[in-house]
Design an enzyme around this catalytic site. Structure first.
Site, PDB file in Angstrom:
ATOM      1  N   ASP A  43      -6.228  -8.507  14.350  1.00  0.00           N
ATOM      2  CA  ASP A  43      -5.741  -9.833  14.716  1.00  0.00           C
ATOM      3  C   ASP A  43      -6.517 -10.406  15.906  1.00  0.00           C
ATOM      4  O   ASP A  43      -6.940 -11.562  15.894  1.00  0.00           O
ATOM      5  CB  ASP A  43      -4.239  -9.791  15.030  1.00  0.00           C
ATOM      6  CG  ASP A  43      -3.848  -8.619  15.937  1.00  0.00           C
ATOM      7  OD1 ASP A  43      -4.738  -7.867  16.379  1.00  0.00           O
ATOM      8  OD2 ASP A  43      -2.641  -8.452  16.204  1.00  0.00           O
TER       9      ASP A  43
ATOM     10  N   ASP B 293       0.822  -1.214   0.000  1.00  0.00           N
ATOM     11  CA  ASP B 293       0.000   0.000   0.000  1.00  0.00           C
ATOM     12  C   ASP B 293       0.855   1.262   0.000  1.00  0.00           C
ATOM     13  O   ASP B 293       0.347   2.364   0.237  1.00  0.00           O
ATOM     14  CB  ASP B 293      -0.901   0.021   1.248  1.00  0.00           C
ATOM     15  CG  ASP B 293      -2.098  -0.903   1.133  1.00  0.00           C
ATOM     16  OD1 ASP B 293      -2.371  -1.394   0.024  1.00  0.00           O
ATOM     17  OD2 ASP B 293      -2.759  -1.150   2.163  1.00  0.00           O
TER      18      ASP B 293
END
Length: 481
Positions: free
Chosen positions: A233, A86
């Site tokens: 996560d 990105d």
């Protein structure tokens, strides 16, 4: 007002004691988990693996990461590498060169770019997942350097119901400075006692965002990566385990990573972790309560998700402890003062917790080093309590902020120097000056204690004064010698 101060202090230290009791339980479980040697399993077949590397502007470390992944010992026809890029700086061209070099060596590696950076890391992982061909998905952040045998050591631990295998974090620059040593000290406790203790007792554990392997079907079954929290996560970990998937943790398999070296970087990382944990708690606790998990597993899961709240209660207890000295002078002897001893009990349990972790990492660890690291850790933790309390409060209140990564600079040895860099974007917020005022506030607490001969709070107020003073100074002058 006096009643409010007393209640605020007693309630806060009581909550801290409850969390300490959970840590004591994990110490016992950790000790039990070491009563037998871990099973060493050979890899009997080679499933197809996709290795995902989520990258955003990491020009200092991205080549190191790709080279380490390229050298992983695994059949080339069974492995693909996705560099989920990105970046909007020169990192992009560095990745392009690395991909060409490793492609020429026969590695199936691609640089994958998205139209937008929507969803930040979670969005990048989900974008790559939709194109991944592997049955298993290994993930490494930019600051990690996986060992050559990483896949050979992790994949054998997957059973039919296993959704994720996490490895222990190592520290490339543990001894770089005081800050990196304290962070390693704290993280080692999580990766020894907490993860091992929860695993051994059958409680819910979590993927730590990097240096682990997922079964692709587990991610899909849990609903994929989502950017609804800053800790994607932890969020996915709970969604997957509530679906019935089992997790595993390998304490003896170490994946080295780089630690932040200055206070502003530590603050940004701590803010994301603590706010994200509070956001995940807000989302996940109702689902835990409604689940078919055992009562004990529910309690420990909720306690796990509420861990970051300790900073809030620590800050409230600290704030009320100074006027409590004056309250005690005006109210005289009272049975309520005996309850303040719960703080000492909680502190003692926490000390045992970190001592056990230190011995778990290094059986030769000495009291000499522990008596340096533990007070330093407690002092820095105290100094960060306002900052982290704000993060936790925002998480529970549903206040949204963007995902801010913690940049790494390929610093490992003491000769490596970090100077001001565009990646850091250091700005001084009003909160920093409040931290400076809090240092003065707790210095006044020290003088009050001496004046009234109330010495019980003296060590803690000293830690708080130094901690807030250190964080204040190092936030203003992060590169000071």
């Amino acid at each position: 007002m006096e009643g409010l101060i007393i209640f605020g202090y007693i309630f806060s230290v009581s909550v801290i004691l409850l969390f300490a009791m959970v840590q004591l339980y994990l110490i016992i479980q950790y000790k039990k988990s070491h009563s037998k040697k871990p099973e060493i399993l050979p890899l009997t077949n080679y499933p197809h693996v996709t290795i995902q590397l989520p990258i955003y502007n990491e020009k200092y470390v991205v080549a190191r990461l790709i080279d380490a992944v390229g050298n992983i010992d695994y059949p080339r026809n069974k492995m693909e590498v996705q560099v989920l890029d990105d970046s909007d700086d020169e990192t992009r061209s560095i990745i392009e060169k690395e991909v060409k070099v490793w492609s020429a060596k026969g590695l199936n590696i691609r640089q994958i770019r998205r139209p937008t950076r929507a969803g930040y890391k979670a969005g990048a992982l989900q974008f790559g997942l939709e194109q991944a061909s592997g049955e298993f998905i290994a993930i490494f952040d930019a600051d990690f350097v996986p060992e050559r045998d990483f896949l050979l050591r992790t994949l054998p631990h997957f059973r039919e119901s296993t959704g994720m295998v996490q490895t222990r974090w190592g520290h490339l620059n543990k001894n770089y400075n005081l800050l990196t040593r304290i962070q390693a000290f704290a993280l080692d406790a999580h990766f020894t006692i907490e993860q091992s203790g929860r695993l051994h007792s059958g409680r819910l554990i979590n993927f730590n965002g990097t240096a682990g392997v997922w079964r692709k079907q587990c991610i899909l079954d849990a609903g994929g990566w989502k950017a609804t929290t800053l800790t994607e996560d932890l969020d996915l970990s709970y969604r997957a385990q509530l679906k019935g998937w089992q997790f595993n943790y390998l304490e003896d398999t170490v994946s080295p990573g780089e630690l932040p070296t200055i206070v502003p970087s530590i603050k940004s990382q701590q803010f994301r972790w603590n706010k994200g944990a509070a956001e995940t708690a807000r989302q996940s606790i109702p689902h835990i309560l409604k689940s078919k998990l055992s009562l004990g597993t529910k309690i420990h899961g909720i306690a796990h998700l509420l861990n970051s709240s300790v900073f809030l209660w620590l800050f409230i207890a600290a704030l009320t402890s100074v006027p409590l000295i004056l309250v005690k002078q005006s109210s005289g002897e009272h049975w309520i003062w005996s309850l303040s001893g719960v703080f000492v009990i909680g502190f003692a349990i926490i000390a045992v917790f970190y001592w056990t972790a230190s011995k778990g990492i290094d059986p030769k660890a000495s009291w000499k080093h522990f008596l340096k690291d533990f007070p330093a850790f407690m002092t820095l933790t105290s100094g960060l309590s306002l900052h982290n309390s704000l993060a936790v409060s925002e998480g529970y209140l549903g206040i949204k902020t963007p995902f801010i990564r913690t940049p790494k600079f390929n610093i490992s040895g003491k000769k490596d120097q970090l100077k001001n860099d565009p990646y850091l974007k250091i700005s001084v917020s009003p909160l920093v000056f409040l931290e400076g005022l809090l240092s003065v506030y707790f210095i006044s607490g020290i003088f009050l204690g001496i004046y009234f001969r109330e010495f019980g709070f003296l060590p803690w107020h000293l830690m708080l004064a130094i901690g807030f003073g250190f964080v204040f100074y190092r936030s203003l002058f992060p590169f000071a010698k």
